[in-house]
Design an enzyme around this catalytic site. Structure first.
Site, PDB file in Angstrom:
ATOM      1  N   LYS A 185       1.345  10.263   0.765  1.00  0.00           N
ATOM      2  CA  LYS A 185       3.052  10.429   0.597  1.00  0.00           C
ATOM      3  C   LYS A 185       3.656   9.149   0.695  1.00  0.00           C
ATOM      4  O   LYS A 185       4.839   9.052   0.196  1.00  0.00           O
ATOM      5  CB  LYS A 185       3.359  11.602   1.625  1.00  0.00           C
ATOM      6  CG  LYS A 185       2.724  13.010   1.491  1.00  0.00           C
ATOM      7  CD  LYS A 185       3.432  13.970   2.401  1.00  0.00           C
ATOM      8  CE  LYS A 185       2.910  15.166   2.238  1.00  0.00           C
ATOM      9  NZ  LYS A 185       2.740  15.823   3.617  1.00  0.00           N
ATOM     10  N   TYR A 186       3.276   8.017   0.918  1.00  0.00           N
ATOM     11  CA  TYR A 186       3.831   6.915   0.971  1.00  0.00           C
ATOM     12  C   TYR A 186       4.320   6.202  -0.286  1.00  0.00           C
ATOM     13  O   TYR A 186       5.157   5.534  -0.547  1.00  0.00           O
ATOM     14  CB  TYR A 186       3.032   5.719   2.047  1.00  0.00           C
ATOM     15  CG  TYR A 186       3.259   5.775   3.287  1.00  0.00           C
ATOM     16  CD1 TYR A 186       3.007   7.159   4.069  1.00  0.00           C
ATOM     17  CD2 TYR A 186       3.781   4.765   3.984  1.00  0.00           C
ATOM     18  CE1 TYR A 186       3.115   7.034   5.502  1.00  0.00           C
ATOM     19  CE2 TYR A 186       3.964   4.695   5.454  1.00  0.00           C
ATOM     20  CZ  TYR A 186       3.572   5.934   6.125  1.00  0.00           C
ATOM     21  OH  TYR A 186       3.830   6.145   7.526  1.00  0.00           O
ATOM     22  N   PHE A 207       0.908  -1.186  -0.077  1.00  0.00           N
ATOM     23  CA  PHE A 207       0.108  -0.127   0.054  1.00  0.00           C
ATOM     24  C   PHE A 207       0.926   1.210  -0.032  1.00  0.00           C
ATOM     25  O   PHE A 207       1.793   1.429   0.916  1.00  0.00           O
ATOM     26  CB  PHE A 207      -0.723   0.034   1.359  1.00  0.00           C
ATOM     27  CG  PHE A 207      -2.146  -1.012   1.294  1.00  0.00           C
ATOM     28  CD1 PHE A 207      -1.863  -2.236   1.216  1.00  0.00           C
ATOM     29  CD2 PHE A 207      -3.453  -0.570   0.806  1.00  0.00           C
ATOM     30  CE1 PHE A 207      -2.812  -3.188   1.147  1.00  0.00           C
ATOM     31  CE2 PHE A 207      -4.368  -1.406   0.551  1.00  0.00           C
ATOM     32  CZ  PHE A 207      -4.005  -2.755   0.834  1.00  0.00           C
ATOM     33  N   HIS A 247       8.235  -9.721  15.294  1.00  0.00           N
ATOM     34  CA  HIS A 247       8.388  -8.058  15.414  1.00  0.00           C
ATOM     35  C   HIS A 247       9.840  -7.959  16.015  1.00  0.00           C
ATOM     36  O   HIS A 247      10.184  -8.439  16.897  1.00  0.00           O
ATOM     37  CB  HIS A 247       7.418  -7.451  16.165  1.00  0.00           C
ATOM     38  CG  HIS A 247       7.562  -6.065  16.078  1.00  0.00           C
ATOM     39  ND1 HIS A 247       8.504  -5.121  16.499  1.00  0.00           N
ATOM     40  CD2 HIS A 247       6.436  -5.170  15.393  1.00  0.00           C
ATOM     41  CE1 HIS A 247       8.270  -3.812  16.162  1.00  0.00           C
ATOM     42  NE2 HIS A 247       6.944  -3.949  15.551  1.00  0.00           N
ATOM     43  N   GLY A 276      11.023  -5.675  17.752  1.00  0.00           N
ATOM     44  CA  GLY A 276      11.080  -4.974  18.859  1.00  0.00           C
ATOM     45  C   GLY A 276      10.885  -5.456  20.226  1.00  0.00           C
ATOM     46  O   GLY A 276      11.184  -5.120  21.242  1.00  0.00           O
ATOM     47  N   TYR A 277      10.316  -6.730  20.082  1.00  0.00           N
ATOM     48  CA  TYR A 277       9.998  -7.493  21.185  1.00  0.00           C
ATOM     49  C   TYR A 277      10.426  -8.859  21.249  1.00  0.00           C
ATOM     50  O   TYR A 277       9.859  -9.722  22.213  1.00  0.00           O
ATOM     51  CB  TYR A 277       8.373  -7.457  21.140  1.00  0.00           C
ATOM     52  CG  TYR A 277       7.856  -5.979  21.202  1.00  0.00           C
ATOM     53  CD1 TYR A 277       7.771  -5.304  22.270  1.00  0.00           C
ATOM     54  CD2 TYR A 277       7.428  -5.511  19.952  1.00  0.00           C
ATOM     55  CE1 TYR A 277       7.237  -3.972  22.222  1.00  0.00           C
ATOM     56  CE2 TYR A 277       6.812  -4.037  19.753  1.00  0.00           C
ATOM     57  CZ  TYR A 277       6.828  -3.647  21.003  1.00  0.00           C
ATOM     58  OH  TYR A 277       6.457  -2.343  21.183  1.00  0.00           O
ATOM     59  N   ASP A 315       4.541  -3.811   4.338  1.00  0.00           N
ATOM     60  CA  ASP A 315       4.689  -2.587   4.314  1.00  0.00           C
ATOM     61  C   ASP A 315       5.662  -1.919   3.207  1.00  0.00           C
ATOM     62  O   ASP A 315       6.588  -2.562   3.093  1.00  0.00           O
ATOM     63  CB  ASP A 315       5.353  -2.350   5.583  1.00  0.00           C
ATOM     64  CG  ASP A 315       4.270  -1.739   7.078  1.00  0.00           C
ATOM     65  OD1 ASP A 315       3.326  -2.277   6.757  1.00  0.00           O
ATOM     66  OD2 ASP A 315       4.698  -1.353   7.687  1.00  0.00           O
ATOM     67  N   GLU A 324      -2.658  -4.894  13.299  1.00  0.00           N
ATOM     68  CA  GLU A 324      -1.760  -5.509  13.983  1.00  0.00           C
ATOM     69  C   GLU A 324      -1.985  -6.267  15.231  1.00  0.00           C
ATOM     70  O   GLU A 324      -1.635  -7.322  15.624  1.00  0.00           O
ATOM     71  CB  GLU A 324      -0.466  -4.659  14.135  1.00  0.00           C
ATOM     72  CG  GLU A 324       0.958  -5.401  14.918  1.00  0.00           C
ATOM     73  CD  GLU A 324       2.119  -4.586  14.888  1.00  0.00           C
ATOM     74  OE1 GLU A 324       3.091  -4.592  13.895  1.00  0.00           O
ATOM     75  OE2 GLU A 324       2.092  -3.874  16.127  1.00  0.00           O
TER      76      GLU A 324
HETATM   77  C1  LIG Z   1       7.226  -2.957  11.406  1.00  0.00           C
HETATM   78  C2  LIG Z   1       5.827  -3.097  11.649  1.00  0.00           C
HETATM   79  O1  LIG Z   1       5.297  -4.200  12.214  1.00  0.00           O
HETATM   80  N1  LIG Z   1       5.133  -1.978  11.093  1.00  0.00           N
HETATM   81  C3  LIG Z   1       3.661  -1.970  11.707  1.00  0.00           C
HETATM   82  C4  LIG Z   1       3.662  -0.694  12.596  1.00  0.00           C
HETATM   83  O2  LIG Z   1       4.040   0.632  12.132  1.00  0.00           O
HETATM   84  P1  LIG Z   1       4.566   1.450  10.948  1.00  0.00           P
HETATM   85  O3  LIG Z   1       5.176   2.540  11.571  1.00  0.00           O
HETATM   86  O4  LIG Z   1       5.317   0.798  10.258  1.00  0.00           O
HETATM   87  O5  LIG Z   1       3.520   1.742  10.247  1.00  0.00           O
HETATM   88  P2  LIG Z   1       3.254   2.343   8.776  1.00  0.00           P
HETATM   89  O6  LIG Z   1       3.075   4.110   8.954  1.00  0.00           O
HETATM   90  O7  LIG Z   1       4.314   2.135   7.858  1.00  0.00           O
HETATM   91  O8  LIG Z   1       1.979   2.215   8.174  1.00  0.00           O
HETATM   92  C5  LIG Z   1       1.672   0.821   7.742  1.00  0.00           C
HETATM   93  C6  LIG Z   1       1.609   0.686   6.118  1.00  0.00           C
HETATM   94  O9  LIG Z   1       0.300   1.231   5.696  1.00  0.00           O
HETATM   95  C7  LIG Z   1       0.467   1.936   4.567  1.00  0.00           C
HETATM   96  N2  LIG Z   1       0.302   3.479   4.726  1.00  0.00           N
HETATM   97  C8  LIG Z   1       0.261   4.022   5.931  1.00  0.00           C
HETATM   98  C9  LIG Z   1       0.027   5.509   6.341  1.00  0.00           C
HETATM   99  C10 LIG Z   1       0.050   6.290   4.977  1.00  0.00           C
HETATM  100  O10 LIG Z   1      -0.326   7.471   4.958  1.00  0.00           O
HETATM  101  N3  LIG Z   1      -0.116   5.770   3.705  1.00  0.00           N
HETATM  102  C11 LIG Z   1       0.038   4.275   3.494  1.00  0.00           C
HETATM  103  O11 LIG Z   1       0.169   3.759   2.590  1.00  0.00           O
HETATM  104  C12 LIG Z   1       1.912   2.016   3.954  1.00  0.00           C
HETATM  105  O12 LIG Z   1       1.984   0.735   3.276  1.00  0.00           O
HETATM  106  C13 LIG Z   1       2.665   1.672   5.420  1.00  0.00           C
HETATM  107  O13 LIG Z   1       3.759   0.889   5.143  1.00  0.00           O
HETATM  108  O14 LIG Z   1       2.011  -0.682  13.135  1.00  0.00           O
HETATM  109  C14 LIG Z   1       1.242  -0.601  11.896  1.00  0.00           C
HETATM  110  C15 LIG Z   1      -0.029  -0.477  12.779  1.00  0.00           C
HETATM  111  O15 LIG Z   1      -0.958   0.563  12.262  1.00  0.00           O
HETATM  112  C16 LIG Z   1       1.224  -1.552  11.004  1.00  0.00           C
HETATM  113  O16 LIG Z   1       0.770  -2.685  11.551  1.00  0.00           O
HETATM  114  C17 LIG Z   1       2.703  -1.619  10.459  1.00  0.00           C
HETATM  115  O17 LIG Z   1       2.699  -2.848   9.627  1.00  0.00           O
HETATM  116 MN   LIG Z   2       5.796   0.691   8.179  1.00  0.00          MN
END
Ligand SMILES: CC(=O)N[C@H]1[C@@H](OP(=O)(O)OP(=O)(O)OC[C@H]2O[C@@H](n3ccc(=O)[nH]c3=O)[C@H](O)[C@@H]2O)O[C@H](CO)[C@H](O)[C@@H]1O
Ligand SMILES: [Mn+2]
Length: 482
Positions: free
Chosen positions: A253-254, A249, A361, A363-364, A339, A431
């Site tokens: 801005k991703y 996804f 994960h 971190g844990y 991701d 998650e």
């Molecule tokens: C390493 C890991 O396990 N990461 C998890 C974690 O934080 P993360 O900080 O990794 O979450 P994240 O910001 O990467 O969001 C998850 C995914 O959603 C999509 N995205 C998100 C925001 C946006 O504006 N546009 C977009 O496309 C994108 O594919 C992104 O990779 O917690 C989230 C809970 O919500 C998800 O479970 C993530 O998979």
């Molecule tokens: Mn992520």
């Protein structure tokens, strides 16, 4: 299970016209067997097939049915009917007469009652009497069932849908070309055929990794560097000509993460396999063009944006579910959902394939379960009590057989919606729901944190190779809200 199935079929009578029997968990998490039956309903073969499925399941069930997680009570579909005979209760769903002419996909499940409010539809007496007849062909249904149930009553659920509705599910070529009267069975689990004269290091019984645990208490492997031979793995899996779906996804801005994600995937992810990327974005014009090697495809699917990152992240479950239904099911054998804010750094190959695959994960992995950030409020459908939990799995990767990931996304999406209806959002959105699902539906393969690292985290001694890692991002810059 595949080997067991074949061994069993060799020994036991299987009615003709059964095709593709799969052992699965049904959508209530119950153990079930699902197969195509190219026969009209209520024929002898139809009834014999139910007896066969039942007796097959009694040989395969390794754990008692009492442990099944049936989800919420009251989740049966409208039109569910039941009929009682002795200790067994038979449920049917859908209207058997609609599909009476051409056969169907049958799912025979074992489990406990789903809902105490399920009622018999009085207008369907004729179907009930037909179902009652099924019981009469069980040679000894009571003893069949008593093996499984212990003190609790066991229920047999028969559900089916017309093969007409099932046309878009691919049937193996060899099954299609065989005559319907000749039983052809092919499990989805391929044989681990290895080419003759392939030279590789002798596996040792005594020496191996001792610094990490490489197997779960339910005997799923945990994949670490040094536990597999990549050359051997490739030689086993490449001849299967598998297609791997990869969803990613890139909303808002991703999209800026896509180029690195795709370019590094081309270098390291499932190299030599057919890969189909499904890129979900609200900005299709910003999807970079990346050179793909042979056998690899990319499609862009437009999805709505959102001004909450939590929603973007969580809605992935629903969108993956509906895209599996509309196309992925026909186009791939396995699926990985990843991701986008990440890069591949080293091999991620067929060693990661399994029926249901999760990643620990980063971190844990050295923490006790009480420190896992599971959802702890009992009011949430993602709730996990303090004294339960295996690992903390990362939401950045789910994988496995397309059908198994379909079930996972369906369950998580529904639970997420129930929470939303009660104005609850689980601690870590999807998650948290994923972790709850995997606690009660154990993954068949677990990937070590090599497969999900984070760039800001220093490499630890047990991690010999970082294969996939989340990039450092400025949350305020890339997310629509903080
Ligand atoms: C390493 C890991 O396990 N990461 C998890 C974690 O934080 P993360 O900080 O990794 O979450 P994240 O910001 O990467 O969001 C998850 C995914 O959603 C999509 N995205 C998100 C925001 C946006 O504006 N546009 C977009 O496309 C994108 O594919 C992104 O990779 O917690 C989230 C809970 O919500 C998800 O479970 C993530 O998979
Ligand atoms: Mn992520």
């Amino acid at each position: 299970m595949g080997d067991q199935l074949f061994a069993f079929l060799e020994k036991q009578y299987m009615p003709p016209n059964i095709r593709r029997p799969y052992l699965l968990k049904d959508r209530f998490g119950q153990f079930c067997i699902q197969y195509l039956l190219n026969q009209p309903f209520y024929s002898e073969i139809y009834r014999a097939s139910i007896v066969w499925a039942m007796s097959y399941m009694t040989q395969c069930v390794e754990s008692p049915p009492g442990i099944y997680d049936l989800g919420q009570p009251g989740t049966t579909e409208p039109g569910c009917r039941r009929e009682r005979e002795g200790d067994a209760t038979l449920y049917t769903q859908a209207d058997p007469f609609q599909s009476a002419v051409e056969g169907a996909v049958l799912t025979i499940s074992l489990g406990r009652p789903i809902s105490s409010s399920t009622t018999i539809d009085g207008a369907r007496r004729s179907s009930i009497s037909a179902l009652t007849r099924i019981h009469t062909v069980w040679r000894d249904p009571a003893s069949l069932l008593n093996n499984l149930i212990g003190p609790d009553k066991l229920y047999v659920y028969v559900s089916f849908f017309s093969e007409r509705l099932n046309r878009d599910i691919p049937v193996d070529e060899d099954v299609k070309s065989s005559s319907p009267s000749k039983p052809m069975v092919r499990s989805r689990v391929w044989n681990m055929a290895s080419p003759e004269k392939l030279l590789y290091k002798q596996p040792s019984v005594l020496m191996g990794r001792t610094d990490v645990v490489t197997v779960t208490p339910w005997l799923a492997s945990i994949i670490w560097e040094g536990t597999f031979d990549p050359v051997l793995i490739d030689n086993i899996y490449k001849p299967m000509n598998l297609t791997i779906a990869t969803t990613v996804f890139a909303v808002g801005k991703y999209v800026s993460f896509l180029r690195d994600f795709l370019e590094t995937a081309e270098m390291h992810f499932m190299v030599g396999f057919n890969v189909r990327y499904y890129v979900f974005t609200d900005r299709p014009h910003d999807v970079p063009s990346v050179n793909l090697t042979q056998g690899r495809h990319l499609s862009v699917i437009q999805v709505p944006g959102s001004n909450r990152w939590q929603e973007i992240s969580a809605r992935r479950m629903e969108i993956i579910q509906t895209t599996i239904e509309s196309q992925i099911r026909r186009e791939a054998d396995y699926i990985f959902c990843l991701d986008v804010d990440s890069k591949f750094h080293a091999r991620w190959g067929a060693e990661s394939l399994g029926r249901l695959v999760a990643v620990i994960h980063p971190g844990y992995y050295d923490q006790t379960r009480a420190n896992f950030p599971y959802e702890r409020r009992p009011a949430s459908m993602a709730y996990i009590p303090m004294d339960e939990g295996d690992y903390y799995y990362g939401g950045a990767m789910i994988g496995g057989f397309v059908e198994d990931v379909y079930t996972l996304t369906t369950v998580c999406r529904n639970r997420f919606a129930v929470d939303a209806g009660n104005s609850i959002e689980a601690a870590w959105q999807e998650e948290s729901h994923l972790n709850r699902y995997l606690l009660y539906n154990k993954p068949s393969k677990v990937l070590s944190p090599e497969y999900l690292w984070q760039d800001f985290k220093a490499k630890t001694k047990e991690v010999k190779v970082i294969r996939f890692s989340g990039v450092i991002k400025n949350y305020a810059e890339v997310r629509p809200n903080v």
